[in-house]
Motif scaffolding. Structure first.
Motif, PDB file in Angstrom:
ATOM      1  N   ASP A   1       0.824  -1.212   0.000  1.00 45.89           N
ATOM      2  CA  ASP A   1       0.000   0.000   0.000  1.00 45.89           C
ATOM      3  C   ASP A   1       0.855   1.257   0.000  1.00 45.89           C
ATOM      4  OD1 ASP A   1       1.071  -0.085   2.523  1.00 45.89           O
ATOM      5  OD2 ASP A   1      -0.834   0.101   3.592  1.00 45.89           O
ATOM      6  N   HIS A   2       2.137   1.103  -0.317  1.00 47.12           N
ATOM      7  CA  HIS A   2       3.042   2.250  -0.285  1.00 47.12           C
ATOM      8  C   HIS A   2       4.117   2.085  -1.352  1.00 47.12           C
ATOM      9  CE1 HIS A   2       4.956  -0.813   2.301  1.00 47.12           C
ATOM     10  NE2 HIS A   2       6.089  -0.334   1.806  1.00 47.12           N
ATOM     11  N   LEU A   3       4.791   3.180  -1.621  1.00 44.05           N
ATOM     12  CA  LEU A   3       5.955   3.176  -2.489  1.00 44.05           C
ATOM     13  C   LEU A   3       7.206   3.239  -1.636  1.00 44.05           C
ATOM     14  CD1 LEU A   3       4.798   5.776  -5.178  1.00 44.05           C
ATOM     15  CD2 LEU A   3       4.736   3.282  -5.384  1.00 44.05           C
ATOM     16  N   ARG A   4       8.283   2.659  -2.137  1.00 43.72           N
ATOM     17  CA  ARG A   4       9.567   2.672  -1.434  1.00 43.72           C
ATOM     18  C   ARG A   4      10.528   3.525  -2.246  1.00 43.72           C
ATOM     19  NH1 ARG A   4      10.136  -3.676   0.432  1.00 43.72           N
ATOM     20  NH2 ARG A   4       8.221  -3.713   1.695  1.00 43.72           N
ATOM     21  N   ILE A   5      10.737   4.749  -1.801  1.00 44.03           N
ATOM     22  CA  ILE A   5      11.469   5.712  -2.626  1.00 44.03           C
ATOM     23  C   ILE A   5      12.601   6.355  -1.841  1.00 44.03           C
ATOM     24  CG2 ILE A   5       9.479   6.198  -4.100  1.00 44.03           C
ATOM     25  CD1 ILE A   5       8.956   8.692  -2.491  1.00 44.03           C
ATOM     26  N   TRP A   6      13.595   6.839  -2.591  1.00 40.65           N
ATOM     27  CA  TRP A   6      14.695   7.569  -1.982  1.00 40.65           C
ATOM     28  C   TRP A   6      14.241   8.990  -1.649  1.00 40.65           C
ATOM     29  CZ3 TRP A   6      18.351   4.338  -0.633  1.00 40.65           C
ATOM     30  CH2 TRP A   6      18.585   3.193  -1.413  1.00 40.65           C
ATOM     31  N   GLU A   7      14.989   9.646  -0.794  1.00 40.58           N
ATOM     32  CA  GLU A   7      14.594  10.974  -0.328  1.00 40.58           C
ATOM     33  C   GLU A   7      14.496  11.973  -1.469  1.00 40.58           C
ATOM     34  OE1 GLU A   7      15.781  14.239   3.126  1.00 40.58           O
ATOM     35  OE2 GLU A   7      16.924  12.388   2.917  1.00 40.58           O
ATOM     36  N   ASP A   8      15.412  11.889  -2.445  1.00 48.11           N
ATOM     37  CA  ASP A   8      15.345  12.850  -3.548  1.00 48.11           C
ATOM     38  C   ASP A   8      14.094  12.627  -4.394  1.00 48.11           C
ATOM     39  OD1 ASP A   8      16.275  10.433  -4.510  1.00 48.11           O
ATOM     40  OD2 ASP A   8      17.721  11.314  -5.890  1.00 48.11           O
ATOM     41  N   SER A   9      13.652  11.372  -4.504  1.00 51.86           N
ATOM     42  CA  SER A   9      12.417  11.093  -5.227  1.00 51.86           C
ATOM     43  C   SER A   9      11.207  11.606  -4.459  1.00 51.86           C
ATOM     44  CB  SER A   9      12.268   9.591  -5.476  1.00 51.86           C
ATOM     45  OG  SER A   9      13.257   9.136  -6.369  1.00 51.86           O
ATOM     46  N   ALA A  10      11.253  11.494  -3.124  1.00 49.43           N
ATOM     47  CA  ALA A  10      10.170  12.032  -2.299  1.00 49.43           C
ATOM     48  C   ALA A  10      10.040  13.537  -2.502  1.00 49.43           C
ATOM     49  CB  ALA A  10      10.418  11.704  -0.832  1.00 49.43           C
ATOM     50  N   GLN A  11      11.171  14.227  -2.552  1.00 50.52           N
ATOM     51  CA  GLN A  11      11.141  15.671  -2.767  1.00 50.52           C
ATOM     52  C   GLN A  11      10.625  16.013  -4.155  1.00 50.52           C
ATOM     53  OE1 GLN A  11      15.056  17.132  -1.856  1.00 50.52           O
ATOM     54  NE2 GLN A  11      14.891  16.689   0.333  1.00 50.52           N
ATOM     55  N   LEU A  12      10.990  15.190  -5.149  1.00 54.63           N
ATOM     56  CA  LEU A  12      10.526  15.428  -6.511  1.00 54.63           C
ATOM     57  C   LEU A  12       9.013  15.282  -6.603  1.00 54.63           C
ATOM     58  CD1 LEU A  12      12.219  14.171  -9.741  1.00 54.63           C
ATOM     59  CD2 LEU A  12       9.777  13.832  -9.425  1.00 54.63           C
ATOM     60  N   LEU A  13       8.465  14.275  -5.910  1.00 48.81           N
ATOM     61  CA  LEU A  13       7.032  14.000  -6.003  1.00 48.81           C
ATOM     62  C   LEU A  13       6.190  14.883  -5.092  1.00 48.81           C
ATOM     63  CD1 LEU A  13       7.107  10.084  -6.082  1.00 48.81           C
ATOM     64  CD2 LEU A  13       6.517  11.594  -7.985  1.00 48.81           C
ATOM     65  N   LEU A  14       6.733  15.230  -3.917  1.00 46.08           N
ATOM     66  CA  LEU A  14       5.915  15.884  -2.896  1.00 46.08           C
ATOM     67  C   LEU A  14       6.377  17.290  -2.538  1.00 46.08           C
ATOM     68  CD1 LEU A  14       5.554  12.853  -0.456  1.00 46.08           C
ATOM     69  CD2 LEU A  14       3.928  13.589  -2.204  1.00 46.08           C
ATOM     70  N   GLY A  15       7.611  17.638  -2.872  1.00 53.38           N
ATOM     71  CA  GLY A  15       8.156  18.918  -2.472  1.00 53.38           C
ATOM     72  C   GLY A  15       9.093  18.776  -1.296  1.00 53.38           C
ATOM     73  N   ALA A  16       9.990  19.703  -1.158  1.00 50.01           N
ATOM     74  CA  ALA A  16      11.050  19.613  -0.149  1.00 50.01           C
ATOM     75  C   ALA A  16      10.516  19.685   1.264  1.00 50.01           C
ATOM     76  CB  ALA A  16      12.083  20.711  -0.384  1.00 50.01           C
ATOM     77  N   GLU A  17       9.328  20.294   1.453  1.00 47.53           N
ATOM     78  CA  GLU A  17       8.815  20.475   2.810  1.00 47.53           C
ATOM     79  C   GLU A  17       8.200  19.200   3.394  1.00 47.53           C
ATOM     80  OE1 GLU A  17       5.483  20.985   0.009  1.00 47.53           O
ATOM     81  OE2 GLU A  17       7.546  21.705   0.115  1.00 47.53           O
ATOM     82  N   LYS A  18       7.978  18.198   2.567  1.00 51.13           N
ATOM     83  CA  LYS A  18       7.330  16.961   3.019  1.00 51.13           C
ATOM     84  C   LYS A  18       8.381  15.943   3.421  1.00 51.13           C
ATOM     85  CE  LYS A  18       3.497  14.427   3.362  1.00 51.13           C
ATOM     86  NZ  LYS A  18       2.319  14.801   4.159  1.00 51.13           N
ATOM     87  N   GLU A  19       8.351  15.482   4.671  1.00 52.15           N
ATOM     88  CA  GLU A  19       9.305  14.486   5.141  1.00 52.15           C
ATOM     89  C   GLU A  19       8.571  13.169   5.370  1.00 52.15           C
ATOM     90  OE1 GLU A  19      12.626  13.794   8.670  1.00 52.15           O
ATOM     91  OE2 GLU A  19      11.786  15.775   8.289  1.00 52.15           O
ATOM     92  N   LEU A  20       9.086  12.104   4.792  1.00 55.15           N
ATOM     93  CA  LEU A  20       8.466  10.787   4.902  1.00 55.15           C
ATOM     94  C   LEU A  20       9.241   9.916   5.880  1.00 55.15           C
ATOM     95  CD1 LEU A  20       7.780  10.073   1.122  1.00 55.15           C
ATOM     96  CD2 LEU A  20       6.136  10.854   2.838  1.00 55.15           C
ATOM     97  N   PRO A  21       8.564   8.958   6.525  1.00 51.39           N
ATOM     98  CA  PRO A  21       9.255   8.068   7.464  1.00 51.39           C
ATOM     99  C   PRO A  21      10.184   7.099   6.743  1.00 51.39           C
ATOM    100  CG  PRO A  21       6.980   7.370   7.164  1.00 51.39           C
ATOM    101  CD  PRO A  21       7.114   8.687   6.458  1.00 51.39           C
ATOM    102  N   SER A  22      11.256   6.724   7.427  1.00 46.96           N
ATOM    103  CA  SER A  22      12.168   5.726   6.878  1.00 46.96           C
ATOM    104  C   SER A  22      11.528   4.349   6.957  1.00 46.96           C
ATOM    105  CB  SER A  22      13.484   5.718   7.655  1.00 46.96           C
ATOM    106  OG  SER A  22      14.145   6.955   7.525  1.00 46.96           O
TER     107      SER A  22
END
Length: 204
Positions: free
Chosen positions: A70-91
């Motif tokens: 139910d989730h994607l497993r992405i690197w931090e730079d991909s998270a920033q690309l998809l959601l913006g730099a202000e969004k922090e995702l759990p490890s």
């Protein structure tokens, strides 16, 4: 993925989304952008069906992709690309730098039922910014090589099962179309890749 292979299920290292009632897979090594591309499709309203492990079973003359996490497993730079730099995702793990992007938390759609595989795209390294995204259709023999190369955890595969797997992979390479995908780098490149693939799939 390894357990699936031990149970006779084809398990590829890839992600998949659902368009037009069919699953479309993205294959490639770690870091090639499979999850980022799946996330970009989900952000545009296309359901993600599988992530990391693309599990395939033959059914009624087709190959069906099973739903996965139910989730994607992405690197931090991909998270920033998809959601913006202000969004922090759990490890995902204290010892692993990948992040968990929960689809429901973003109100992004998820496919929950097995879907017939329409085709697969083998990701190459992103082209430099400013280049046009392009795809090249693969012949069945070349597609077979890519399916073998992108099987899940090949280094742990059971040698006694490889012959049976190869026969199944050959059948799959003849049954579905495959393309080599040259995406473009950066956020604009991801958007262009989604646009190109949606148009290609809609025209099939």
């Amino acid at each position: 993925g390894l357990v699936l292979r031990q149970r006779g299920v084809l398990a590829l290292h890839g992600s998949a989304v659902v368009m037009g009632g069919r699953a479309w897979g993205f294959l490639g090594p770690g870091g090639s952008g499979k999850s980022t591309l799946a996330g970009a499709f989900a952000r545009s309203g296309v359901p993600v069906l599988s992530e990391d492990v693309l599990a395939l079973r033959p059914s009624g003359g087709e190959w069906r992709v099973s739903p996965a996490y139910d989730h994607l497993r992405i690197w931090e730079d991909s998270a920033q690309l998809l959601l913006g730099a202000e969004k922090e995702l759990p490890s995902l793990s204290p010892t692993w730098e990948k992040r968990e992007l929960n689809l429901a938390d973003q109100n992004w759609p998820q496919g929950l039922s097995p879907s017939p595989l329409g085709g697969v795209f083998v990701l190459e390294d992103p082209l430099p910014a400013g280049n046009h995204v392009r795809v090249e259709e693969l012949s069945a023999p070349v597609a077979l090589v890519e399916l073998v190369a992108n099987s899940y955890m090949n280094y742990l595969a059971d040698p006694s099962a490889l012959g049976r797997e190869l026969a199944a992979q050959a059948a799959l390479s003849r049954a579905v179309r495959a393309w080599r995908l040259y995406p473009a780098a950066g956020a604009a490149g991801v958007r262009d890749t989604v646009t190109l693939l949606r148009g290609l799939i809609a025209g099939l």
